[in-house]
Write a protein that holds these residues in place. Structure first.
Motif, PDB file in Angstrom:
ATOM      1  N   HIS A 396     -41.222  61.549   9.742  1.00  0.00           N
ATOM      2  CA  HIS A 396     -41.477  60.484  10.706  1.00  0.00           C
ATOM      3  C   HIS A 396     -41.158  60.940  12.126  1.00  0.00           C
ATOM      4  CE1 HIS A 396     -40.384  58.408   6.878  1.00  0.00           C
ATOM      5  NE2 HIS A 396     -41.405  57.619   7.209  1.00  0.00           N
ATOM      6  N   ASP A 399     -40.211  57.265  16.955  1.00  0.00           N
ATOM      7  CA  ASP A 399     -40.700  55.887  17.070  1.00  0.00           C
ATOM      8  C   ASP A 399     -40.892  55.256  15.698  1.00  0.00           C
ATOM      9  OD1 ASP A 399     -40.662  55.947  19.793  1.00  0.00           O
ATOM     10  OD2 ASP A 399     -42.808  56.379  20.023  1.00  0.00           O
ATOM     11  N   GLN A 400     -41.373  56.027  14.747  1.00  0.00           N
ATOM     12  CA  GLN A 400     -41.574  55.508  13.389  1.00  0.00           C
ATOM     13  C   GLN A 400     -40.228  55.178  12.730  1.00  0.00           C
ATOM     14  OE1 GLN A 400     -43.892  58.829  11.887  1.00  0.00           O
ATOM     15  NE2 GLN A 400     -45.795  57.638  11.958  1.00  0.00           N
ATOM     16  N   TYR A 402     -37.501  54.325  14.337  1.00  0.00           N
ATOM     17  CA  TYR A 402     -37.033  53.121  15.032  1.00  0.00           C
ATOM     18  C   TYR A 402     -37.691  51.874  14.439  1.00  0.00           C
ATOM     19  CZ  TYR A 402     -36.093  49.876  18.894  1.00  0.00           C
ATOM     20  OH  TYR A 402     -35.682  48.803  19.647  1.00  0.00           O
ATOM     21  N   ASN A 403     -38.987  51.915  14.224  1.00  0.00           N
ATOM     22  CA  ASN A 403     -39.721  50.756  13.710  1.00  0.00           C
ATOM     23  C   ASN A 403     -39.332  50.424  12.266  1.00  0.00           C
ATOM     24  OD1 ASN A 403     -41.149  50.241  16.079  1.00  0.00           O
ATOM     25  ND2 ASN A 403     -42.758  51.724  15.542  1.00  0.00           N
ATOM     26  N   LEU A 404     -39.058  51.432  11.481  1.00  0.00           N
ATOM     27  CA  LEU A 404     -38.616  51.189  10.102  1.00  0.00           C
ATOM     28  C   LEU A 404     -37.265  50.468  10.081  1.00  0.00           C
ATOM     29  CD1 LEU A 404     -39.589  54.558   8.357  1.00  0.00           C
ATOM     30  CD2 LEU A 404     -40.363  52.276   7.655  1.00  0.00           C
ATOM     31  N   LYS A 406     -35.944  48.684  12.548  1.00  0.00           N
ATOM     32  CA  LYS A 406     -36.140  47.358  13.126  1.00  0.00           C
ATOM     33  C   LYS A 406     -36.741  46.408  12.088  1.00  0.00           C
ATOM     34  CE  LYS A 406     -38.048  45.031  17.177  1.00  0.00           C
ATOM     35  NZ  LYS A 406     -38.832  45.202  18.434  1.00  0.00           N
ATOM     36  N   LYS A 407     -37.706  46.903  11.308  1.00  0.00           N
ATOM     37  CA  LYS A 407     -38.324  46.095  10.259  1.00  0.00           C
ATOM     38  C   LYS A 407     -37.277  45.684   9.223  1.00  0.00           C
ATOM     39  CE  LYS A 407     -42.076  46.264   6.838  1.00  0.00           C
ATOM     40  NZ  LYS A 407     -43.153  47.125   6.250  1.00  0.00           N
ATOM     41  N   ASN A 410     -35.029  42.960  10.721  1.00  0.00           N
ATOM     42  CA  ASN A 410     -35.713  41.667  10.748  1.00  0.00           C
ATOM     43  C   ASN A 410     -35.702  41.009   9.376  1.00  0.00           C
ATOM     44  OD1 ASN A 410     -36.303  41.924  13.467  1.00  0.00           O
ATOM     45  ND2 ASN A 410     -38.347  42.787  13.123  1.00  0.00           N
ATOM     46  N   ASN A 443     -31.676  55.693  20.145  1.00  0.00           N
ATOM     47  CA  ASN A 443     -32.394  54.419  20.156  1.00  0.00           C
ATOM     48  C   ASN A 443     -32.330  53.740  18.799  1.00  0.00           C
ATOM     49  OD1 ASN A 443     -33.135  54.554  22.845  1.00  0.00           O
ATOM     50  ND2 ASN A 443     -35.097  55.578  22.425  1.00  0.00           N
ATOM     51  N   SER A 444     -32.512  54.514  17.741  1.00  0.00           N
ATOM     52  CA  SER A 444     -32.450  53.961  16.382  1.00  0.00           C
ATOM     53  C   SER A 444     -31.026  53.566  16.023  1.00  0.00           C
ATOM     54  CB  SER A 444     -32.986  54.974  15.373  1.00  0.00           C
ATOM     55  OG  SER A 444     -34.375  55.187  15.559  1.00  0.00           O
ATOM     56  N   LEU A 447     -29.696  50.122  16.989  1.00  0.00           N
ATOM     57  CA  LEU A 447     -30.112  48.947  16.210  1.00  0.00           C
ATOM     58  C   LEU A 447     -29.061  48.557  15.163  1.00  0.00           C
ATOM     59  CD1 LEU A 447     -33.856  49.871  15.524  1.00  0.00           C
ATOM     60  CD2 LEU A 447     -33.000  48.147  17.132  1.00  0.00           C
TER      61      LEU A 447
END
Length: 587
Positions: A396, A399-400, A402-404, A406-407, A410, A443-444, A447
């Motif tokens: 990954h 950014d990928q 980070y999005n994982l 964040k998902k 959530n 950044n990750s 979170l």
């Protein structure tokens, strides 16, 4: 020599002393067997401890053994051991790995039949047993011959007598036997004995003590245990059998009025008991599994409980996990035994893995967030930390990743809005790479409430390089807990070595915690290192490293390691309330 080779040497010396005169050399046998266990489970190589002048840090290893280890490290051998072992044929020792062979039986066989080749001795004895030659030997007979043949066949199938079980597996087998034994009405009380009761990380044989007025009925019931392969020994108050999994189970009976003495005597450790005897002798008393004898009057007094037994020596009762002769007796004399951590003190699990598809660098769990939170509720927890492995950075982009994360966060927020009985802590188990960098970027990491950090690759670094790697990873502000600090896998991987004093000093200075991993394959940090770290006033974290619901029950084994390390609830993060631990993790 490696630790395994040194441990083997010490066991051979104990065997030689047993053959020569078991009664005369009783204390030497005890000392060498205990030293072998300690050396075998040590994370640091004995040669390194010698170079650093730290042989005295080996628990239960006294000055005499330390002198032998010093000589061994300096010269490659011990003159005293050479003189002891030269009296015993080398072919005796392979037989000691086979169930049903004690030192004296093995010695008699190899000397009578002139079996001088260690490489072929097991096959040679097998042939003799099949021909019926062993039964003719005085002191053996058909039954003994049959048991030996069965033992050899089991050995050839992989059941090695000296292989030790991880604590949870030994505990599970003991619980099966205890549950079965409680069906016998004559069993008043039953407890594990020995290393199992002291919660040592690995256990050899299963020893149990039973309080009863009808020993023969109890022993008869024991010998009918449904998972018994065969009975090894049977007497008036004791019996032994081999379970179908190849493990030996021994049971000892005692009358209720003297059961406290038996329980204390056979719980050990041997070094603890030797020290107690020395204290008792100064009071003109003699200790045994039957009670305490006044050497002047020759009167024996029995004790129903261990508390009464220790009180008779003017001591506080000492929890079994502490009985290793590492200062607990002196505390008991001063009535200063600490109130050790208990399972009921644990308010949450700080290391679990769910099945959420975070596409991790290592394996996923098998249960959903909801299932694990419900399990946590059933355990009485007030919070649960989800700490899946970080997403794979080789597969990954940042950014990928980070999005994982964040998902996942959530999803956790959505679940908590429906399940509020157990609070959620958002963590990850993040890899410390070989360079000391963490497996995901800042950044990750931002979170997360915090992260556990750990080593999962490149285990063969030298001590100082591994230490610097760990310190660099742990220095990140989000890194709060070092998971399974030695990296060992019980009976599989020894684990890497670290400059422990340097690590402990770092954790104390920067307020980092060390994990006691409760997985039955790890039990890491080791209890000896927990004791050492405690001197630095470090915080500890208990985590099951669960990848499934049933593994969340392993917390009890993390607690047992903590108790062997003399920890109280004040030393353990998991005993904090939710608001306090979250504040600690986020600061």
């Amino acid at each position: 020599m490696s630790n395994q080779e040194i441990a083997k040497l010490f066991r051979q010396v104990a065997t030689a002393y047993t053959i020569e005169d078991e009664k005369k050399y009783r204390f030497q046998i005890i000392a060498y067997q205990r030293a072998a266990d300690t050396i075998e489970s040590a994370v640091t190589e004995i040669s390194d401890l010698f170079k650093e002048g730290k042989l005295d840090e080996l628990a239960g290893v006294g000055p005499s053994i330390q002198q032998h280890l010093t000589e061994l490290c300096k010269t490659g051998h011990v003159a005293h051991f050479d003189s002891v072992l030269k009296q015993i044929p080398q072919s005796v020792f392979p037989l000691m790995e086979v169930a049903s062979f004690g030192p004296k039986k093995a010695y008699k066989l190899v000397t009578h039949f002139h079996l001088n080749d260690p490489k072929t001795v097991i096959a040679d004895v097998k042939k003799l047993a099949e021909k019926g030659e062993i039964a003719k030997l005085e002191g053996f007979g058909d039954k003994s011959q049959s048991e030996m043949l069965k033992g050899i066949n089991e050995y050839l199938q992989g059941h090695v007598a000296t292989e030790r079980m991880p604590l949870p597996f030994a505990n599970e087998l003991a619980e099966q036997v205890i549950e079965y034994m409680k069906k016998c009405p004559e069993v008043k009380e039953i407890y594990p004995l020995g290393s199992l009761r002291r919660k040592v990380s690995t256990v050899g044989d299963i020893d149990l003590g039973v309080s009863t007025n009808e020993a023969q009925i109890v022993l008869d019931h024991f010998e009918k245990f449904p998972y018994a392969s065969r009975v090894l020994d049977s007497g008036k108050s004791i019996a032994s059998l081999l379970a179908t999994n190849g493990k030996r189970i021994d049971i000892k009976t005692q009358s209720p009025q003297a059961f406290g003495a038996l329980l204390q005597h056979f719980t050990g450790s041997k070094e603890h008991n030797v020290h107690l005897r020395e204290i008792a002798l100064k009071k003109v008393l003699s200790l045994s599994e039957y009670g305490i004898k006044n050497l002047k009057s020759e009167k024996m007094k029995e004790y129903k409980t261990e508390e009464e037994f220790y009180s008779a020596l003017d001591m506080q009762w000492i929890p079994p996990e502490m009985r290793e002769n590492t200062g607990e007796i002196e505390l008991a004399q001063k009535k200063q035994i600490p109130k050790l951590l208990e399972l009921k003190d644990i308010q949450g699990d700080l290391h679990t893995h769910s099945s959420f598809p975070i596409e991790p660098s290592h394996d996923l769990g098998i249960n959903t967030f909801e299932e694990m939170l419900n399990k946590a509720k059933s355990l009485g927890y007030s919070y649960l930390a989800f700490s899946e492995h970080n997403p794979s950075t080789s597969k990954h982009t940042n950014d990928q990743v980070y999005n994982l994360i964040k998902k996942r966060n959530n999803e956790l927020d959505k679940i908590y809005s429906n399940i509020k009985s157990v609070r959620i802590i958002k963590m990850l188990e993040t890899d410390i790479l070989s360079t000391g960098a963490l497996g995901i970027d800042n950044n990750s990491l931002d979170l997360l409430d915090a992260t556990i950090v750990s080593i999962h690759s490149v285990f063969n670094m030298d001590k100082e390089s591994m230490t610097e790697r760990i310190l660099k990873g742990l220095s990140h502000p989000k890194a709060k807990i070092l998971a399974h600090p030695t990296g060992r896998l019980i009976n599989n991987r020894k684990g890497y070595d670290v400059n422990w004093d340097k690590l402990f000093e770092f954790c104390a200075k920067y307020d980092k915690a060390l994990e006691i991993n409760a997985s039955p394959f790890r039990l890491d940090l080791l209890d000896s290192l927990v004791r050492q770290a405690l001197k630095y006033k470090i915080k500890f974290s208990l985590g099951t490293d669960s990848h499934g619901l049933e593994q969340m029950d392993f917390m009890q084994y993390g607690v047992s390691v903590a108790r062997r390390g003399w920890l109280t609830k004040d030393n353990v993060l998991n005993c904090m309330e939710y608001d306090k631990i979250l504040t600690w993790l986020r600061r």
